[in-house]
Design a protein around this motif. Sequence first.
Motif: not given
Length: 385
Positions: A33, A35-37, A356-358, A370, A372-373, A385
């Motif tokens: 993950c 590139d995610k937060v 798991v977010a943007e 935004q 994602m999971k 995704e």
Amino acid sequence: MDGAIAVSNGKITAVGNWDLLKQQSPGIEVIDCSDKVITPSLVDCHTHLLEFAPSSLHPVTPETHLLAGKAIMLQALSSGITALGEQICGHPLCEFSLEDYRNAVADLPLDVSFATTSISIGFEELAHFTSVTRSRPVTQAELVQPLIVSEIAKSSDYPGENIFINATPANFTAKEVPRAGEVVYSLDELKGIVTIFHRLGKRIGCHVAGEKGIQLALEAGFDVLHHAHGITSKQLHYAKELEVDFVATPMGGTHLRPNSPKEILAAFEKGIPISISTDAYLPPHPEAFWLPFVGNTLKGPDMLMLISQPSMLLLKTHGYDENEILAMITANPANILGKEACFGRIEPGLEANFLVAEGVPGLEISDIKQIMKVFFKGKKVIDRE
Ligand SMILES: [Zn+2]
């Protein structure tokens, strides 16, 4: 940055630097993950999704009521919420028992705690219901009857709005509920109800707004104030002294203008661990000018990030730490639910409930797309995704 979480059997087993964790756990399955937060998943500790929302949103019958409830729960889950604090108040159209509601959600990948309550609605003639008397309206005298109060207390999982100190407008228009806001109880009656809950080892919360009602709540010894719209600075100080918790509902929920970002900042500055909640489904309050809503369509838990954002951003500009701010929709409401040892933070030993977010929910993102999971007890339950 460069962080990682190790998860095993539904629990978080380690949190730390990726390079270090990689060495500690060779051969482990990796989900990248990078590139995610990653944050704790969200907790909405004051909702009405199973009892009131189904017939407000869908043309259901008693046969399909709980099916609609489950669909609404899925919507909450897809909004990043993995724990809910549900209110069961009694409802003229619902003959369901608390067990029926519990069973309906038992197999969902979502943690649902129930607050059993009584409710007073501000019609011309006040209407009262309780979770234990279900669809039968009760009199004002029954609301304080020790047997009924004990039954409510016994079945309550956590301090939700167990009693409505002020009559509520519910989702009716001002014209339909002229007595909304009226204080329903005397101080002695409230003290009696609090004592019954405390003797049974239960914390008690209340629906309250306005200086007079809030003063009664504080003096009667309530543990959690829900809404507390219109709380004064002096009362915030008193609440802090008494270690009373506070669930803000910036979208609405009482007869008064809801909690503004400024009021939430004031409580934060006093050191009160605030939780923000949707009280969904609700029509947005017309005077909540800090929210982007137009019209009065009912809004749900998918708005949790959006309605928290103005307050969260204001706290950020006042220099508060991101984690402390995010706690208003994660760790603090988990604490209200009494689940602080189970979830609400990313820490070894806690359930692996995370997003798991943007961006950081509420601070950097407010659109559920935004997210994602969503993981619940280590299992991926939502994937965009
Ligand atoms: Zn409510």
